[in-house]
Design a protein around this motif. Structure first.
Motif, PDB file in Angstrom:
ATOM      1  N   GLY A  47     -13.131  62.470 -22.654  1.00 42.90           N
ATOM      2  CA  GLY A  47     -11.750  62.181 -22.313  1.00 42.90           C
ATOM      3  C   GLY A  47     -11.432  60.706 -22.277  1.00 42.90           C
ATOM      4  O   GLY A  47     -10.341  60.282 -22.666  1.00 42.90           O
ATOM      5  N   ASP A  48     -12.380  59.892 -21.806  1.00 42.01           N
ATOM      6  CA  ASP A  48     -12.148  58.453 -21.716  1.00 42.01           C
ATOM      7  C   ASP A  48     -12.336  57.739 -23.052  1.00 42.01           C
ATOM      8  O   ASP A  48     -11.943  56.579 -23.192  1.00 42.01           O
ATOM      9  N   ILE A  49     -12.958  58.421 -24.008  1.00 40.68           N
ATOM     10  CA  ILE A  49     -13.204  57.805 -25.321  1.00 40.68           C
ATOM     11  C   ILE A  49     -12.740  58.763 -26.428  1.00 40.68           C
ATOM     12  O   ILE A  49     -13.409  58.943 -27.432  1.00 40.68           O
ATOM     13  N   SER A  50     -11.557  59.334 -26.214  1.00 43.39           N
ATOM     14  CA  SER A  50     -11.119  60.430 -27.083  1.00 43.39           C
ATOM     15  C   SER A  50     -10.853  60.002 -28.519  1.00 43.39           C
ATOM     16  O   SER A  50     -10.870  60.844 -29.422  1.00 43.39           O
ATOM     17  N   ASP A  51     -10.618  58.705 -28.776  1.00 47.23           N
ATOM     18  CA  ASP A  51     -10.414  58.276 -30.161  1.00 47.23           C
ATOM     19  C   ASP A  51     -11.673  58.429 -31.000  1.00 47.23           C
ATOM     20  O   ASP A  51     -11.607  58.338 -32.232  1.00 47.23           O
ATOM     21  N   THR A  52     -12.819  58.648 -30.354  1.00 44.85           N
ATOM     22  CA  THR A  52     -14.073  58.799 -31.100  1.00 44.85           C
ATOM     23  C   THR A  52     -14.571  60.241 -31.164  1.00 44.85           C
ATOM     24  O   THR A  52     -15.589  60.500 -31.806  1.00 44.85           O
ATOM     25  N   PHE A  53     -13.862  61.171 -30.515  1.00 44.42           N
ATOM     26  CA  PHE A  53     -14.381  62.545 -30.519  1.00 44.42           C
ATOM     27  C   PHE A  53     -14.414  63.112 -31.933  1.00 44.42           C
ATOM     28  O   PHE A  53     -15.295  63.901 -32.283  1.00 44.42           O
ATOM     29  N   MET A  54     -13.451  62.713 -32.789  1.00 41.43           N
ATOM     30  CA  MET A  54     -13.417  63.221 -34.167  1.00 41.43           C
ATOM     31  C   MET A  54     -14.636  62.779 -34.959  1.00 41.43           C
ATOM     32  O   MET A  54     -15.123  63.498 -35.829  1.00 41.43           O
ATOM     33  N   THR A  55     -15.132  61.559 -34.659  1.00 38.37           N
ATOM     34  CA  THR A  55     -16.312  61.051 -35.355  1.00 38.37           C
ATOM     35  C   THR A  55     -17.506  61.945 -35.063  1.00 38.37           C
ATOM     36  O   THR A  55     -18.265  62.318 -35.974  1.00 38.37           O
ATOM     37  N   LEU A  56     -17.679  62.302 -33.787  1.00 42.44           N
ATOM     38  CA  LEU A  56     -18.778  63.192 -33.420  1.00 42.44           C
ATOM     39  C   LEU A  56     -18.584  64.575 -34.020  1.00 42.44           C
ATOM     40  O   LEU A  56     -19.527  65.156 -34.596  1.00 42.44           O
ATOM     41  N   ALA A  57     -17.379  65.120 -33.911  1.00 45.18           N
ATOM     42  CA  ALA A  57     -17.126  66.467 -34.424  1.00 45.18           C
ATOM     43  C   ALA A  57     -17.390  66.551 -35.921  1.00 45.18           C
ATOM     44  O   ALA A  57     -17.944  67.540 -36.414  1.00 45.18           O
ATOM     45  N   ALA A  58     -17.033  65.498 -36.674  1.00 44.90           N
ATOM     46  CA  ALA A  58     -17.180  65.533 -38.125  1.00 44.90           C
ATOM     47  C   ALA A  58     -18.629  65.523 -38.572  1.00 44.90           C
ATOM     48  O   ALA A  58     -18.939  66.029 -39.648  1.00 44.90           O
ATOM     49  N   ILE A  59     -19.531  64.954 -37.767  1.00 48.04           N
ATOM     50  CA  ILE A  59     -20.936  64.928 -38.171  1.00 48.04           C
ATOM     51  C   ILE A  59     -21.759  66.029 -37.509  1.00 48.04           C
ATOM     52  O   ILE A  59     -22.928  66.228 -37.864  1.00 48.04           O
ATOM     53  N   THR A  60     -21.170  66.773 -36.581  1.00 52.73           N
ATOM     54  CA  THR A  60     -21.915  67.832 -35.885  1.00 52.73           C
ATOM     55  C   THR A  60     -22.446  68.913 -36.813  1.00 52.73           C
ATOM     56  O   THR A  60     -23.511  69.485 -36.536  1.00 52.73           O
TER      57      THR A  60
END
Length: 435
Positions: A303-316
């Motif tokens: 939640g505090d770093i939500s601009d980066t959640f897509m980066t993690l999701a895309a490589i999962t």
């Protein structure tokens, strides 16, 4: 280029300056009497829109020949209208400019692209009205809006911050220009590191900001002092090259992005470390090394770093077990509904993905070729480009140039760092190499 024992060459990434720091610094400098230098600013669609809007407010912003720095000459008070301010797609402009112009005099018309006009403004506008500002919106929710400014006395207020921390940051940065200053409390604050960044930068420019025992912030009146500031590389943007290192087994260093950075999104490297990468952060740089294996099987609150959640999701999909990301409900109200957009695109790649109001779960799988719907969202484009690097030939972007919002040279820099990177150009588009 140097090497790390056992991990091959270390690649130094050229990451542009932080958008969040650039726009905050330019706005604060506009409220300081005298000339400030903002060194190494980000030059992108968002920051140019913000800079141009401040120029329309009467602030002089002059760049050096290669934009190594911007000189901002402020007046020490709010702006004088009338003025028409075009925010383009910049959410920071839409949230930071209304409080700033409300401290001035005259009429200000604030507008932006259809995408920006669809983003919520209600909590900010309600807060401004409670402070005595005359704010009128045509749709009642957000942009376009008109501010008939006659200065702000200030006072004490609580602002709903459950949708964006930018409402609070905008009020805080305007507070030193209010007659009595401001006591402000956040209700249900998301992305709190961005507020910490705002306060740090305000203090750098001489503002007096104190934390109260009840968790509120007291900003004293008196304005700012002109000074110089160096903009460090953007931690949100760095997440893409760090993720690329993690999935390619290489080492990428971002010089100038230090362990003590005020940017909360640097904590993304901690998530990569949890996923198996090696991380080194020093007083001068941050490095990530891929170890040849991406671990899953965990849940993480972003939640505090939500601009980066897509980066993690895309490589999962490349991990060895599912990953659940939660606490990101406010990401549905960004440039796109980012949870829905990521889910849609991963499913198009044949990846099992589930979503809820504020969470997403991504399962491992071999991506199949897909055309990624970017929704004019730079972070969707850059995140899925990393997946395309790891699985060449699988990813095509329908809008590869939307990265210009924050990183115009993104594709060129990825190709420089990773020669195997294939420009994920849209169908029918030709790359520079093909021309």
């Amino acid at each position: 280029m140097t090497t790390v024992d056992g991990f091959g060459p270390v690649l130094n990434a050229r990451i542009p300056g932080s958008k969040s720091l650039t726009n905050r610094a330019v706005l604060i400098a506009a409220g300081a009497p005298g000339t400030s230098r903002v060194r190494a600013p980000l030059v992108s669609d968002d920051t140019i829109a913000f800079r141009n809007a401040l120029t329309e407010c009467g602030t002089r912003v002059e760049g050096s020949p290669l934009d190594e720095f911007w000189e901002v000459t402020g007046t020490g008070r709010g702006p004088v209208g009338p003025a028409r301010l075009w925010c383009a797609d910049a959410g920071t402009a839409a949230r930071f400019l209304p409080p700033y112009v409300a401290t001035g005099r005259g009429t200000f018309l604030v507008n932006g692209s259809p995408q920006l006009c669809s983003r919520p403004q209600r909590p900010l506008l309600e807060a401004l009205r409670r402070l005595g500002a005359d704010v009128e919106t045509s749709a009642g929710k957000g942009l376009p809006l008109r501010v008939r400014a006659d200065g702000l006395a200030g006072g004490e207020i609580t602002v709903d911050s459950s949708l964006s921390s930018q409402y609070l940051s905008g009020l805080l940065m305007a507070a030193p220009l209010m007659e009595q200053g401001l006591v402000v409390r956040a209700e249900a604050l998301v992305s709190s590191p961005y507020v910490d960044m705002t306060v740090t930068l305000m203090r750098h420019f001489g503002a007096r900001v104190d934390e109260r025992p009840d968790g509120g912030l007291r900003v004293e009146p008196g304005g700012y002092t002109a000074t110089d500031v160096v903009i460090e590389p953007d931690a949100s943007t760095a997440s893409y090259v760090f993720a690329a290192a993690a999935v390619t087994g290489r080492t990428v260093t971002v010089p100038g992005l230090a362990a003590e950075s005020p940017q909360g999104d640097l904590r993304f490297v901690e998530v990569l470390e949890k996923a198996g990468a090696k991380v080194a952060a020093t007083a001068t740089a941050t490095s990530v090394t891929g170890t040849g294996r991406l671990r899953g099987g965990f849940a993480v609150h972003m939640g505090d770093i939500s601009d980066t959640f897509m980066t993690l999701a895309a490589i999962t999909p490349l991990a060895d077990a599912p990953i659940t990301i939660h606490g990101i409900g406010h990401a549905r109200l960004k440039e796109s509904d980012r949870i829905a957009a990521v889910t849609q695109n991963l499913r198009a790649c044949g990846i099992e993905t589930h979503q809820g109001d504020d969470w997403i779960t991504v399962h491992p799988g071999e991506p199949r070729p897909a055309r990624i719907a970017c929704h004019r969202d730079h972070r969707i484009a850059m995140a899925f480009s990393v997946l395309g690097l790891a699985r060449p030939g699988t990813i095509t972007l329908d809008d590869p140039q939307c990265v210009a919002k924050t990183f115009p040279d993104f594709h060129a820099e990825m190709r420089r760092l990773f020669p195997a990177y294939e420009h994920p150009h849209a169908v029918g588009e030709t790359t520079e190499e093909e021309r």
